[in-house]
Structure formats: C-alpha cells, structure tokens
Scaffold this motif. Structure first.
Motif, short mmCIF file in Angstrom:
data_model
loop_
_atom_site.label_atom_id
_atom_site.label_comp_id
_atom_site.label_asym_id
_atom_site.label_seq_id
_atom_site.Cartn_x
_atom_site.Cartn_y
_atom_site.Cartn_z
N ASP A 1 0.83 -1.20 0.00
CA ASP A 1 0.00 0.00 0.00
C ASP A 1 0.87 1.26 0.00
N GLU A 2 1.96 1.20 0.73
CA GLU A 2 2.88 2.35 0.77
C GLU A 2 3.49 2.59 -0.60
N VAL A 3 3.79 1.51 -1.32
CA VAL A 3 4.34 1.64 -2.67
C VAL A 3 3.34 2.34 -3.58
N VAL A 4 2.07 1.97 -3.48
CA VAL A 4 1.03 2.62 -4.28
C VAL A 4 0.98 4.11 -3.98
N GLU A 5 1.04 4.47 -2.71
CA GLU A 5 1.01 5.89 -2.32
C GLU A 5 2.21 6.63 -2.90
N GLN A 6 3.37 6.00 -2.86
CA GLN A 6 4.58 6.64 -3.40
C GLN A 6 4.46 6.86 -4.90
N ILE A 7 3.94 5.86 -5.60
CA ILE A 7 3.78 5.99 -7.06
C ILE A 7 2.78 7.08 -7.39
N GLU A 8 1.67 7.12 -6.66
CA GLU A 8 0.65 8.14 -6.91
C GLU A 8 1.18 9.53 -6.64
N LEU A 9 1.95 9.67 -5.53
CA LEU A 9 2.54 10.97 -5.22
C LEU A 9 3.57 11.35 -6.28
N GLY A 10 4.37 10.36 -6.73
CA GLY A 10 5.35 10.64 -7.78
C GLY A 10 4.67 11.12 -9.05
N LEU A 11 3.52 10.54 -9.38
CA LEU A 11 2.78 10.97 -10.57
C LEU A 11 2.26 12.39 -10.40
N GLU A 12 1.73 12.69 -9.22
CA GLU A 12 1.24 14.05 -8.96
C GLU A 12 2.37 15.07 -9.10
N LEU A 13 3.52 14.75 -8.52
CA LEU A 13 4.66 15.67 -8.59
C LEU A 13 5.15 15.83 -10.02
N TYR A 14 5.12 14.75 -10.78
CA TYR A 14 5.51 14.82 -12.19
C TYR A 14 4.56 15.74 -12.96
N GLN A 15 3.27 15.59 -12.72
CA GLN A 15 2.30 16.42 -13.42
C GLN A 15 2.43 17.89 -13.03
N GLU A 16 2.94 18.13 -11.82
CA GLU A 16 3.18 19.50 -11.36
C GLU A 16 4.55 20.00 -11.79
N GLU A 17 5.26 19.17 -12.57
CA GLU A 17 6.59 19.48 -13.11
C GLU A 17 7.64 19.65 -12.01
N GLU A 18 7.41 19.00 -10.87
CA GLU A 18 8.42 18.94 -9.81
C GLU A 18 9.20 17.63 -10.02
N TYR A 19 10.05 17.63 -11.00
CA TYR A 19 10.65 16.40 -11.48
C TYR A 19 11.60 15.77 -10.46
N GLY A 20 12.38 16.58 -9.79
CA GLY A 20 13.32 16.03 -8.80
C GLY A 20 12.59 15.30 -7.69
N ALA A 21 11.53 15.92 -7.15
CA ALA A 21 10.75 15.30 -6.09
C ALA A 21 10.03 14.05 -6.61
N ALA A 22 9.57 14.10 -7.85
CA ALA A 22 8.90 12.94 -8.44
C ALA A 22 9.86 11.76 -8.55
N ILE A 23 11.08 12.04 -9.00
CA ILE A 23 12.09 10.98 -9.12
C ILE A 23 12.38 10.37 -7.76
N THR A 24 12.50 11.20 -6.73
CA THR A 24 12.77 10.70 -5.38
C THR A 24 11.68 9.74 -4.91
N GLU A 25 10.42 10.14 -5.09
CA GLU A 25 9.31 9.27 -4.66
C GLU A 25 9.30 7.96 -5.43
N LEU A 26 9.52 8.04 -6.73
CA LEU A 26 9.50 6.82 -7.53
C LEU A 26 10.69 5.92 -7.21
N GLU A 27 11.84 6.50 -6.87
CA GLU A 27 12.98 5.68 -6.47
C GLU A 27 12.71 4.97 -5.15
N PHE A 28 12.02 5.64 -4.22
CA PHE A 28 11.63 4.97 -2.98
C PHE A 28 10.68 3.82 -3.28
N ALA A 29 9.75 4.04 -4.20
CA ALA A 29 8.79 3.00 -4.56
C ALA A 29 9.51 1.79 -5.18
#
Length: 203
Positions: A21-49
């Motif tokens: 479930d935590e992985v799903v949350e990380q992926i969803e947050l990474g997608l949100e950050l990507y759509q907001e063009e916060e690419y560095g933060a998105a990469i961090t979340e996806l790497e944790f996932a």
C-alpha cells in the motif's frame, strides 16, 4: 503450534500488504509531482517505490530457499554485499544467502542466489562448455532434473561447490565445508524450488 504458525503467516501477509500500500502511495505521489513538473521530487518518490518493490521481491524469493536436510538446521535468509536486498535486483552485486549447520557435526553449507549479477555473465561460459568443465580439477557435470549443473568437490579438505545457472540470469549455488562427501551440497541444490525461483524473479 498450528495456531502460532497461522498467526505468524497472517502477520507476515499484513506487513507485506502494508508495504505494498505504501508503494502505491509513493507511485501516486510521484505521478502528482511529475504532473506539477516537480521532477526532482517525483524521481525521489519513484525511487523509494522501486526500492520497496525490490524488497518485496527479495522477500518472496527468500521463501524459495530449501529447507534444511535431515540432520541439519538453517538460519534465516540474509543478504551479503554492499547494497542490501534491494541492490540485488539493481546491479549492486549483492546476493541472498542462507547458512546451514550440521547438527552434532562440523559440516557447513551456504546456499546463495544471484539474479542479473555481472558475475553470472562471467560464469555462463563455463556452463556451456563441457571442455572447460573437464579441464578443471575435481569438477564435473551433474543433473538437476533434465538440466546441467556443475559440482566441484575436493575430498582432501571436504569442500564442495554445486552451481546451477537458470535462464542465463539466475545463479543458485551451494558451498560446503567440512563435509564427509559432496552429497549434502548436491542434495540441497536439488531441493531448491526452481519453479518458484523462476516465477518470483520474472521480469
């Protein structure tokens, strides 16, 4: 005893589900950050996932390790190398392994599993070349079902190394020391759940 085992299994399933479930949350947050063009933060979340997914994968593969033979006991599956369990699937050069001890004796076995490790490529030539096997002292081909494995046995010091390469990318190996014969190492390798290894390590 069965109640305790069932409770432990239920707890393990709950922990795995919570991590998933935590992985799903990380992926969803990474997608949100990507759509907001916060690419560095998105990469961090996806790497944790990805790291957490590798841990889940490692836990499942750990369950494929063979049970101890009669007259032997086994430790929990652990990791070796610099990167931990997750690095095993990310090119970090780590492996999963399990130690076995002979009850009332000095025999020791270590079962190791590596997937997509650079070392595997170096060893693959040996598995595919009967002449190389024949040229090595104390080395011979053995059978794992219909497939070939390699056994190196030194009776002078009681050391054995039984290795099996599956699908060109999965290396299972049993190292033994202080053994009276090569049989414990060979039997442990043959007891590995190969179908489960293949299923859990699929990509």
């Amino acid at each position: 005893m069965a109640v305790i085992a069932a409770g432990a299994l239920s707890l393990g399933s709950w922990v795995a589900q919570a991590q998933a479930d935590e992985v799903v949350e990380q992926i969803e947050l990474g997608l949100e950050l990507y759509q907001e063009e916060e690419y560095g933060a998105a990469i961090t979340e996806l790497e944790f996932a990805i790291s957490d997914m590798r841990k889940l994968m490692a836990a499942r593969i750990a369950e494929t390790f063979p049970a101890p033979p009669d007259g032997w006991s086994a430790a929990e599956v652990s990791t070796s190398g610099g990167g931990g369990a997750a690095a095993m699937f990310g090119g970090g050069g780590s492996m999963l392994e399990r130690e076995y001890r002979q009850d009332g004796g000095e025999g020791r076995l270590t079962a190791k599993l590596m997937i997509d490790n650079p070392m595997i490529q170096a060893m693959s030539a040996m598995f595919n070349n009967p002449a190389l096997i024949a040229a090595q002292p104390n080395m011979e081909r053995i059978r794992i079902g219909r497939e070939s494995a390699i056994l190196k046995w030194d009776p002078d010091n009681g050391s054995a190394e039984a290795s099996f390469l599956m699908d060109g990318r999965i290396l299972m190996q049993v190292d033994g020391s202080r053994l009276e014969s090569e049989a414990p190492a060979v039997e442990l390798l043959k007891a590995w759940d190969l179908d489960a290894v293949r299923e859990q390590s699929a990509r």
